[in-house]
Design a protein around this motif. Structure first.
Motif, PDB file in Angstrom:
ATOM      1  N   TYR A 153      -5.988  15.296   1.601  1.00 34.84           N
ATOM      2  CA  TYR A 153      -5.782  13.968   2.330  1.00 34.84           C
ATOM      3  C   TYR A 153      -6.162  12.804   1.261  1.00 34.84           C
ATOM      4  CZ  TYR A 153      -5.130  14.572   7.403  1.00 34.84           C
ATOM      5  OH  TYR A 153      -4.831  14.837   8.453  1.00 34.84           O
ATOM      6  N   ARG A 154      -6.973  12.890   0.309  1.00 35.77           N
ATOM      7  CA  ARG A 154      -7.218  12.100  -0.749  1.00 35.77           C
ATOM      8  C   ARG A 154      -5.955  11.496  -1.450  1.00 35.77           C
ATOM      9  NH1 ARG A 154     -12.997  12.642  -1.791  1.00 35.77           N
ATOM     10  NH2 ARG A 154     -12.521  11.153  -3.315  1.00 35.77           N
ATOM     11  N   ARG A 155      -4.925  12.210  -1.245  1.00 40.14           N
ATOM     12  CA  ARG A 155      -3.611  11.878  -2.045  1.00 40.14           C
ATOM     13  C   ARG A 155      -3.026  10.618  -1.376  1.00 40.14           C
ATOM     14  NH1 ARG A 155      -3.859  13.236  -6.841  1.00 40.14           N
ATOM     15  NH2 ARG A 155      -2.029  11.988  -6.711  1.00 40.14           N
ATOM     16  N   LEU A 156      -3.654  10.264  -0.213  1.00 39.14           N
ATOM     17  CA  LEU A 156      -3.250   9.148   0.607  1.00 39.14           C
ATOM     18  C   LEU A 156      -3.425   7.676  -0.363  1.00 39.14           C
ATOM     19  CD1 LEU A 156      -4.361   9.928   4.122  1.00 39.14           C
ATOM     20  CD2 LEU A 156      -1.915   9.688   3.346  1.00 39.14           C
ATOM     21  N   ARG A 157      -4.409   7.855  -1.064  1.00 34.64           N
ATOM     22  CA  ARG A 157      -4.559   6.577  -2.063  1.00 34.64           C
ATOM     23  C   ARG A 157      -3.139   6.172  -2.678  1.00 34.64           C
ATOM     24  NH1 ARG A 157     -10.073   7.972  -4.868  1.00 34.64           N
ATOM     25  NH2 ARG A 157     -11.886   7.286  -3.330  1.00 34.64           N
ATOM     26  N   THR A 158      -2.557   7.492  -3.304  1.00 38.19           N
ATOM     27  CA  THR A 158      -1.318   7.152  -4.040  1.00 38.19           C
ATOM     28  C   THR A 158      -0.213   6.520  -3.005  1.00 38.19           C
ATOM     29  OG1 THR A 158      -1.753   8.839  -5.332  1.00 38.19           O
ATOM     30  CG2 THR A 158       0.634   8.235  -5.456  1.00 38.19           C
ATOM     31  N   LEU A 159      -0.106   7.152  -1.964  1.00 34.78           N
ATOM     32  CA  LEU A 159       0.942   6.538  -0.911  1.00 34.78           C
ATOM     33  C   LEU A 159       0.548   4.985  -0.508  1.00 34.78           C
ATOM     34  CD1 LEU A 159       3.333   6.908   0.805  1.00 34.78           C
ATOM     35  CD2 LEU A 159       2.100   8.105   2.354  1.00 34.78           C
ATOM     36  N   LEU A 160      -0.821   4.964  -0.313  1.00 29.26           N
ATOM     37  CA  LEU A 160      -1.119   3.495   0.028  1.00 29.26           C
ATOM     38  C   LEU A 160      -0.889   2.698  -0.943  1.00 29.26           C
ATOM     39  CD1 LEU A 160      -4.464   4.481   1.932  1.00 29.26           C
ATOM     40  CD2 LEU A 160      -2.494   3.145   3.049  1.00 29.26           C
ATOM     41  N   GLY A 161      -0.963   2.775  -2.252  1.00 27.36           N
ATOM     42  CA  GLY A 161      -0.849   2.203  -3.336  1.00 27.36           C
ATOM     43  C   GLY A 161       0.666   1.854  -3.565  1.00 27.36           C
ATOM     44  N   GLU A 162       1.594   2.534  -2.931  1.00 25.69           N
ATOM     45  CA  GLU A 162       3.007   2.192  -3.174  1.00 25.69           C
ATOM     46  C   GLU A 162       3.520   1.676  -1.928  1.00 25.69           C
ATOM     47  OE1 GLU A 162       4.579   6.113  -4.154  1.00 25.69           O
ATOM     48  OE2 GLU A 162       3.680   6.287  -6.216  1.00 25.69           O
ATOM     49  N   LEU A 163       2.929   1.505  -0.999  1.00 28.73           N
ATOM     50  CA  LEU A 163       3.400   0.779   0.178  1.00 28.73           C
ATOM     51  C   LEU A 163       3.342  -0.457  -0.050  1.00 28.73           C
ATOM     52  CD1 LEU A 163       1.484   2.616   3.396  1.00 28.73           C
ATOM     53  CD2 LEU A 163       3.964   2.709   2.809  1.00 28.73           C
ATOM     54  N   PRO A 164       4.659  -1.064   0.445  1.00 33.16           N
ATOM     55  CA  PRO A 164       4.420  -2.881   0.386  1.00 33.16           C
ATOM     56  C   PRO A 164       3.335  -3.417   1.346  1.00 33.16           C
ATOM     57  CG  PRO A 164       6.669  -1.832   0.708  1.00 33.16           C
ATOM     58  CD  PRO A 164       5.742  -0.688   0.822  1.00 33.16           C
ATOM     59  N   ARG A 165       2.788  -4.372   0.856  1.00 32.28           N
ATOM     60  CA  ARG A 165       1.259  -4.790   1.621  1.00 32.28           C
ATOM     61  C   ARG A 165       1.834  -5.120   2.962  1.00 32.28           C
ATOM     62  NH1 ARG A 165      -3.563  -3.878   1.720  1.00 32.28           N
ATOM     63  NH2 ARG A 165      -4.539  -5.286   2.674  1.00 32.28           N
ATOM     64  N   ASP A 166       3.002  -5.609   3.550  1.00 32.41           N
ATOM     65  CA  ASP A 166       3.387  -5.733   4.958  1.00 32.41           C
ATOM     66  C   ASP A 166       3.471  -4.446   5.747  1.00 32.41           C
ATOM     67  OD1 ASP A 166       5.861  -5.258   3.886  1.00 32.41           O
ATOM     68  OD2 ASP A 166       6.691  -6.971   4.768  1.00 32.41           O
ATOM     69  N   VAL A 167       3.511  -3.431   5.142  1.00 33.79           N
ATOM     70  CA  VAL A 167       3.708  -2.179   6.064  1.00 33.79           C
ATOM     71  C   VAL A 167       2.306  -1.789   6.734  1.00 33.79           C
ATOM     72  CG1 VAL A 167       4.404   0.405   5.995  1.00 33.79           C
ATOM     73  CG2 VAL A 167       5.378  -1.147   4.474  1.00 33.79           C
ATOM     74  N   PRO A 168       2.315  -1.934   7.909  1.00 36.56           N
ATOM     75  CA  PRO A 168       0.824  -1.600   8.625  1.00 36.56           C
ATOM     76  C   PRO A 168       0.625  -0.039   8.306  1.00 36.56           C
ATOM     77  CG  PRO A 168       2.716  -1.747  10.120  1.00 36.56           C
ATOM     78  CD  PRO A 168       3.101  -2.118   9.057  1.00 36.56           C
ATOM     79  N   VAL A 169      -0.758   0.121   8.617  1.00 34.65           N
ATOM     80  CA  VAL A 169      -1.358   1.519   8.511  1.00 34.65           C
ATOM     81  C   VAL A 169      -2.368   1.741   9.445  1.00 34.65           C
ATOM     82  CG1 VAL A 169      -2.781   2.865   7.226  1.00 34.65           C
ATOM     83  CG2 VAL A 169      -1.181   1.330   5.831  1.00 34.65           C
ATOM     84  N   LEU A 170      -2.193   2.898  10.167  1.00 39.51           N
ATOM     85  CA  LEU A 170      -3.189   3.081  11.397  1.00 39.51           C
ATOM     86  C   LEU A 170      -3.911   4.490  10.995  1.00 39.51           C
ATOM     87  CD1 LEU A 170      -4.369   2.917  14.223  1.00 39.51           C
ATOM     88  CD2 LEU A 170      -2.047   4.388  15.009  1.00 39.51           C
ATOM     89  N   ALA A 171      -4.996   4.494  10.772  1.00 39.47           N
ATOM     90  CA  ALA A 171      -5.967   5.680  10.518  1.00 39.47           C
ATOM     91  C   ALA A 171      -6.777   5.826  12.142  1.00 39.47           C
ATOM     92  CB  ALA A 171      -6.866   5.497   9.608  1.00 39.47           C
ATOM     93  N   THR A 172      -6.660   7.302  12.295  1.00 40.09           N
ATOM     94  CA  THR A 172      -7.208   7.552  13.784  1.00 40.09           C
ATOM     95  C   THR A 172      -8.259   8.730  13.672  1.00 40.09           C
ATOM     96  OG1 THR A 172      -5.768   9.117  14.504  1.00 40.09           O
ATOM     97  CG2 THR A 172      -5.247   6.849  14.898  1.00 40.09           C
ATOM     98  N   THR A 173      -9.363   8.931  14.389  1.00 46.05           N
ATOM     99  CA  THR A 173      -9.859  10.230  14.449  1.00 46.05           C
ATOM    100  C   THR A 173     -10.994   9.994  15.697  1.00 46.05           C
ATOM    101  OG1 THR A 173     -11.994  11.458  13.428  1.00 46.05           O
ATOM    102  CG2 THR A 173     -11.668   9.094  13.073  1.00 46.05           C
ATOM    103  N   ALA A 174     -11.282  10.993  16.233  1.00 47.50           N
ATOM    104  CA  ALA A 174     -12.161  11.023  17.354  1.00 47.50           C
ATOM    105  C   ALA A 174     -13.871  11.480  16.877  1.00 47.50           C
ATOM    106  CB  ALA A 174     -11.886  12.209  18.187  1.00 47.50           C
ATOM    107  N   THR A 175     -13.933  12.003  15.619  1.00 44.20           N
ATOM    108  CA  THR A 175     -15.413  12.423  15.341  1.00 44.20           C
ATOM    109  C   THR A 175     -15.609  11.981  13.932  1.00 44.20           C
ATOM    110  OG1 THR A 175     -13.882  14.253  14.339  1.00 44.20           O
ATOM    111  CG2 THR A 175     -14.794  14.676  16.286  1.00 44.20           C
TER     112      THR A 175
END
Length: 735
Positions: free
Chosen positions: A197-219
């Motif tokens: 899951y920590r690889r998401l940093r790479t994906l987030l870094g490559e996303l255009p800034r106007d692309v929304p991001v949603l993170a969800t968890t119950a715990t």
């Protein structure tokens, strides 16, 4: 996905809602936001029914994603409707020309649920995961053609070299919304940390800034929430972020704890009371062995149940999920492999046969129940084996610095990529621990996964000993919290909510401490007799090793490929598994590192005789050989001698340690274990002569089997000395 309710005038947090872009909290603004709200509710009705309407915080999240293209972290209870947020947002964004939504989702069960949910709203969803490799090219082509609205990706794909280097950049460029489901997995403070899951940093870094991001968890407690927010770039100090954290109350759940005398009483309780439990549900166990043991017992008693664990193949998992969804089974007997994402709104009960080591993990698992029913029963039946299992899982934490440095040095010196199998002869770490460490090093930039294996990047790296120590301390506190949960005379749900830093936690009025126990501890006599018989039934098959580990020649051990047929052991037998709830509870203290070395107890010996009587070998053994032990020599020799006496067989001698033999490393990987054992034993001349003269099957006796290499090496010695067949017999199998 559960259906949603008409919103209250306040958000789910109990605080007045502060809507995005200044819209009124009720969502009834004039203009574009009012129109957007109407569209959103229309999509939701396709998902959840004609009367569904977004909750206030659901609407706030959707509006933030669609209207303001913000980053949002949602921490809400199971059943609140987090998936509704990203499916509604997907539909609205796609209608506005956005690219497909990419959902990073941890479990296949969750992916299958989400694909089915999406289809109900006309959303075209596909997945790329380890179970559909043959479909990857077709799925990627559909994405490129715009025929896919939602692509679900397992976190492991994020660091697959082909996917990371070829597919991921295209997804980042085309992505209209990124969703990180079960986002607590990002945090090593979370109960289910996954380095991928920590690889998401790479994906987030490559996303255009106007692309929304949603993170969800119950715990997620406050610490995990802050860590996830920081890693995903959704911290509260970021003006573009919105963190929505709500109440974790579950009004349908009735919690209780039943402390029963032993494993037989717990199985008997299930047999007695399972028919009384509402609807269908899940019985969680702590180990795969226990899941299989409980399933076999309940089936033998006429209950319709199925087993579900990491050992269950994908087709059987899908069938089990479908049977539970359709109420064709009373329960799935599951490990934590079913811990997240399984969506059955009318699940009527969750029973834990053994205590998870974290209140947060426990809340996650019981959250599967009661999502769309008025009442669901939640029961914990702790066992005395729980603490030993906790200690085992604790031993799998991040390795000490010297082992990490050793791995980096090996990678740097290799001059080529090394697979985990090729690393094992050079690094003293078990496979699962080695892989976790490599993934962390990859995220930290010190190592990189490429085609063919792993390489060192040569970049500086610091061992964060303080952080790892704090995580270990946090795990210890969580285990104590579970002991406190079992012992508390206060409200159980309030206890769990406080562990998750829910500021609104209050007595539920429903649990066994608030309102009295819903179930008694009585068991039917026939059930207890049957449980004792099942748990007391000895005998586990021990499969022999057929192949030498990869890379042994690089470690100076000239063994490779398939073990010669005339040097292999036959299929053996063990009295039981250390991880099971039957003989495991008897054998663990007997074989513990600090246990006194004494002759084999009569009850254990009697059970071993039963194992031999039921073996069914083609040719009876003609002699007994034992294996020397530095810790349990008296136990093993007494077992061998008594078996020889009862079976009227000669004791042919003992396989001894060679004078130069060093102690084999504990809990090492397969290659390291073999390297230490390959020349560690000798068969004394008199024993070799006795084996050669006997010229028939030999019963080889040891205390336990872990990696299997002690038995393999010993059997090879006996076969080379002239034994016709070697039949391994051990008291216990690890795992």
């Amino acid at each position: 996905m559960s259906s949603t309710a008409t919103p209250d005038p306040e958000s789910e947090t109990g605080r007045p809602a502060v809507p995005p872009s200044g819209a009124p909290a009720s969502g009834a603004a004039d203009g574009p936001l009012a129109a957007l709200r109407g569209e959103a509710d229309a999509v939701l009705r396709g998902l959840a029914g004609d009367t569904a309407r977004l909750r206030e915080d659901q609407w706030r999240a959707v509006a933030a994603l669609v209207a303001d293209r913000r980053r949002v972290l949602v921490v809400q209870r199971t059943g609140w409707g987090k998936s509704a947020v990203y499916f509604v947002a997907t539909s609205l964004l796609r209608a506005r020309g956005a690219g497909p939504t990419v959902i990073v989702s941890p479990l296949l069960a969750l992916m299958r649920n989400q694909i089915d949910s999406a289809a109900r709203a006309g959303i075209r969803a596909r997945t790329i995961n380890s179970a559909n490799v043959d479909e990857w090219d077709a799925v990627q082509a559909e994405v490129a053609d715009g025929a896919v609205d939602v692509l679900l990706v397992s976190p492991e794909r994020l660091n697959n070299p082909d996917f990371r280097d070829t597919v991921l950049p295209k997804l980042a460029a085309a992505c209209g919304l990124l969703v990180v489901d079960e986002a607590h997995c990002v945090s090593d403070w979370g109960h289910d940390f996954r380095p991928d899951y920590r690889r998401l940093r790479t994906l987030l870094g490559e996303l255009p800034r106007d692309v929304p991001v949603l993170a969800t968890t119950a715990t997620a407690n406050a610490r995990v929430t802050a860590d996830v927010a920081e890693q995903l770039g959704t911290g509260t100090d970021d003006e573009d972020a919105l963190v929505l954290r709500g109440s974790l109350d579950r009004e349908s759940l009735t919690l209780g704890v039943l402390r029963l005398p032993d494993a037989a009483n717990r199985l008997a309780w299930l047999d007695t009371h399972l028919p009384e439990m509402p609807g269908s549900g899940i019985i969680y166990t702590l180990t795969v062995a226990a899941a299989e043991e409980v399933t076999a017992f309940l089936r033998s008693r006429g209950h319709v149940v199925a087993s579900y664990s990491g050992r269950t193949d994908d087709a059987e998992r899908q069938a089990a999920e479908a049977d539970l969804l359709a109420n064709r089974v009373k329960a799935l007997v599951a490990t934590s492999a079913l811990g997240m994402g399984f969506d059955k709104g009318d699940l009527g009960f969750v029973v834990h046969l053994g205590s998870p080591q974290s209140p947060i993990a426990y809340y996650q698992q019981i959250g599967r129940a009661g999502r769309a029913v008025d009442r669901a029963d939640v029961l914990l039946l702790p066992g005395r084996e729980d603490e030993a299992i906790w200690r085992y899982f604790a031993s799998l934490g991040f390795p000490p610095e010297d082992q990490v440095r050793r791995t980096l040095d090996v990678l740097a010196d290799a001059g080529r990529p090394l697979s985990t199998a090729a690393l094992e002869p050079r690094v003293d770490l078990r496979r699962n621990r080695l892989e976790l460490m490599l993934k962390v090093l990859d995220v930290d930039g010190a190592a990189k996964r490429v085609k063919g294996g792993w390489i060192s990047t040569g970049l500086p790296w610091r061992y964060d000993a303080e952080r790892y120590a704090r995580v270990a301390e946090a795990r210890g506190r969580e285990q104590q919290a579970m002991r406190d949960y079992i012992a508390t005379d206060g409200c159980r749900l309030e206890f769990l909510r406080r562990q998750l830093d829910d500021e609104q936690a209050a007595p539920c009025g429903r649990c066994d401490t608030c309102a009295g126990a819903r179930y008694g501890d009585d068991v039917a006599t026939a059930s207890l007799d049957a449980a004792r018989a099942a748990l007391g039934r000895p005998g586990v098959e021990v499969e022999p090793r057929r192949m030498w580990p990869t890379g042994m020649t690089d470690a100076g051990v000239p063994l490779k490929g398939r073990i010669k047929a005339d040097e292999q052991a036959a299929t053996g037998r063990a009295l039981g598994r250390l991880s099971d709830i039957g003989w495991g509870n008897r054998l663990r203290p007997l074989l513990a590192a600090d246990a006194a070395d004494a002759p084999v107890p009569d009850d254990v010996f009697g059970a071993v005789v039963q194992v031999l009587a039921a073996w069914g070998w083609e040719q009876r053994p003609i002699g007994v050989v034992t294996i020397a032990s530095r810790t349990h020599g008296t136990l093993i020799d007494s077992l061998g001698a008594r078996l020889a006496e009862v079976g009227r067989l000669p004791w042919l001698g003992r396989i001894e340690y060679a004078p130069h033999a060093e102690r084999a490393p504990a809990r090492s990987n397969s290659a390291q274990r073999l390297r230490a054992l390959a020349d560690a034993f000798v068969l004394p001349p008199e024993a070799a002569a006795a084996v050669r003269e006997a010229s028939g099957p030999i019963l080889l006796v040891d205390d336990r089997m872990d990696s299997g290499w002690t038995l393999t090496v010993a059997a090879r010695l006996l076969r080379q000395a002239g034994a016709g067949e070697v039949l391994p017999l051990v008291l216990a199998v690890e795992g």
